[in-house]
Each structure stands twice: as C-alpha cells, then as structure tokens.
Design an enzyme around this catalytic site. Structure first.
Site, PDB file in Angstrom:
ATOM      1  N   GLU A 273      -7.891  -1.363   1.124  1.00  0.00           N
ATOM      2  CA  GLU A 273      -6.632  -1.433   0.387  1.00  0.00           C
ATOM      3  C   GLU A 273      -6.305  -2.881   0.033  1.00  0.00           C
ATOM      4  O   GLU A 273      -6.405  -3.762   0.894  1.00  0.00           O
ATOM      5  CB  GLU A 273      -5.493  -0.854   1.233  1.00  0.00           C
ATOM      6  CG  GLU A 273      -5.654   0.628   1.527  1.00  0.00           C
ATOM      7  CD  GLU A 273      -4.493   1.208   2.315  1.00  0.00           C
ATOM      8  OE1 GLU A 273      -3.477   0.506   2.535  1.00  0.00           O
ATOM      9  OE2 GLU A 273      -4.605   2.388   2.701  1.00  0.00           O
TER      10      GLU A 273
ATOM     11  N   GLU B 105      -2.640   4.528  -6.436  1.00  0.00           N
ATOM     12  CA  GLU B 105      -1.706   5.434  -5.740  1.00  0.00           C
ATOM     13  C   GLU B 105      -0.259   5.150  -6.112  1.00  0.00           C
ATOM     14  O   GLU B 105       0.219   4.007  -6.015  1.00  0.00           O
ATOM     15  CB  GLU B 105      -1.892   5.309  -4.210  1.00  0.00           C
ATOM     16  CG  GLU B 105      -0.923   6.215  -3.455  1.00  0.00           C
ATOM     17  CD  GLU B 105      -1.293   6.477  -1.997  1.00  0.00           C
ATOM     18  OE1 GLU B 105      -2.373   6.047  -1.556  1.00  0.00           O
ATOM     19  OE2 GLU B 105      -0.481   7.120  -1.314  1.00  0.00           O
TER      20      GLU B 105
END
Ligand code: KIV
Length: 281
Positions: free
Chosen positions: A117, A184
């Site tokens: 991430e 996301e």
C-alpha cells in the site's frame, strides 16, 4: 485454460479490454470456491485481520499470519494468479527489510506477487523488489493500513489536489515496475483518468466501472461478514443466516436427542453383541 495466469496475461487483458476479476481468499475452502468461480486473481488480503481474525483493522496482522493463510490458498489454487499482501510495517522501515519480507512471503507460501500500500513514497522500494525478480501490485486511495492517519475509512481524492496526487502516485508505481495497481474508494472520474494514463491494469474497489478489473472481499460477496458494510460492496449471497440456521439445527437436534438417528448409527452384529455382553457383564 488450466495454465496459471501470469502478470503478462493481466497486461494482455488490459489491452484486449477484457475485465479482470480479483477476489480475496484466506484458506483452502475459500480459495477452492474462488478458483472454481473462475477468478483471474486470488488476493490473500490482509483484510483477513478483520474477516478471519476479528481485529478492528489490518494493523495487527503479521507476516506469520500471511504465511499461514497464504500457504493454504496456494495449495487450493491452480489457475488463478495468487497475490499476497505485505502487512503493516513489513516494507516501510527499510528497503532491505521490505525485500527480505517479500522473499519470505513468496518462498514460504508459493504466491507469485506481493501487494504493497502506498504511492510515490514507496516507489523506490517497489523498484528494488521488482528488480530482484518479485512482481509487485500497488494499492492507492483508501489504503487500510493508513486508517490511523486517515482517521477512518473515508473516500480519498475528492479534492483536486488529492486527485492529482493519486494520478502521480499511480504513475510512480508504474515507473517503478508495478504489474498492476489497486484503486480503493476514489471517485470514478479519477479512476478513469488513472486507468487511461497507465499501461498496467488498474483493479478497482469502490472506484467505478472504468477500472480494468474489480476486486471484492470473499466474505462481503457471500454475506458472511456482519460487521462493516462499505457502500461499494455488492453482496451476491446472504449465507451468514443460512449457516447459523444449519448449525443451530444441529445444536437443537442434539439437545432434543434426535441426532444421531438410526441411519447414522452403527450396530454390532448379534453374535458380537452377545460376546461383548458376556464379557462386560
Ligand atoms: O486486503 C484486502 O482485502 C485488500 C482489498 C480490499 C483490495 O487489500
């Protein structure tokens, strides 16, 4: 097609306009279902912290947790590309540590790709991991490992400046050699621009229809998760109540002495029973 999907196939799918389906799995049976369903990618997500281990977020997940679950998933999969999350703080401290942990995840589970991430700030780390021969998937937007910094699970990139940063982050990951990027919880317009600008596939979750693929969490698809229900989740089944009902039926039948019934009970042959009775009396 029985050959395992590769990162090159994902690239070809993007260019052919074939949508990519990615689903999380965390153990042997869930990976079997996902594989049987024809998913292109199985993600051993650190969301297992919430849906399997009952934590509030992904922060407590360890590399040991990922190895344990990743192994079971790989054992069940033959065709799908298996991607595994690098958990919180296993790639941020130093590039060397990130490379060592990426190697552990691949060597000890058999997964093919690691997912990290973050954007431009982790691009140098991504570059080193890729240069060492390990494919990397990026993940930007609402990155759950930053839940503390974000102050919760909120949509990202709604301000122009944030949206611009997301485009820069996606490009930085691509330049570093990432094979795909998860987007996301970002506005669909931003996801569309990123998808058009990148030559590598984008996989969306709460990022609209224009991404090259979509990902959902297994437990959300099946309605096995009763706690958090983000707006972008589409539930394709509602199995939690059915499971609770089936298990409840077993409990009730034990209590009322109707399980096991005759069909599920072995009896001793008459002669054997006679000898047994003689010996025990
Ligand atoms: O851990 C996970 O399940 C994920 C997906 C939500 C993309 O990272």
């Amino acid at each position: 097609m029985n050959k395992r999907i590769t990162t090159r196939v994902l690239q070809e799918m993007k260019h052919a306009g074939t949508k990519i389906a990615m689903i999380t799995a965390y153990d042997f049976p869930s990976a079997k279902v996902v594989e049987e369903a024809g998913a292109d990618i199985i993600l051993v997500g650190d969301s297992l912290g919430m849906v399997i281990l009952g934590y509030e977020n992904t922060i407590p997940v360890t590399i040991g947790d990922m190895v344990h679950h990743g192994r079971a998933v790989v054992r069940a999969s033959k065709r799908a590309l298996v991607v595994i999350d690098m958990p919180f703080m296993t790639y941020q401290i130093s590039t060397e540590e990130a490379m060592r942990n990426a190697a552990i995840l691949l060597q000890e589970t058999g997964a093919t790709v690691v997912k990290l991430e973050g954007g431009s700030e982790i691009a140098p780390t991504v570059q080193r991991i890729v240069a060492a021969g390990i494919p990397v998937m990026g993940h930007i937007g609402l990155t759950p490992q930053h839940v503390g910094k974000f102050g919760g699970f909120a949509v990202q990139g709604q301000e122009a400046i944030q949206a611009l940063k997301l485009v820069e982050d996606a490009l930085a990951l691509q330049d570093a050699g990432a094979c795909a990027v998860v987007l996301e919880a970002i506005p669909w317009q931003v996801a569309q621009i990123i998808t058009q600008r990148l030559t590598i596939p984008t996989i969306g979750i709460g990022a609209g229809i224009h991404c090259d693929g979509q990902v959902l969490v297994y437990h959300d698809i099946l309605g096995l998760q009763t706690e958090i229900k983000p707006k972008f989740v589409k539930q394709y089944g509602n199995f939690f109540p059915q499971m609770a009902q089936a298990v409840g039926n077993f409990v009730a039948e034990v209590k009322e002495k109707s399980f096991p019934d005759d069909k599920r009970t072995y009896s001793m042959e008459e002669n054997a029973l006679r000898i047994f009775n003689e010996k025990t009396n």
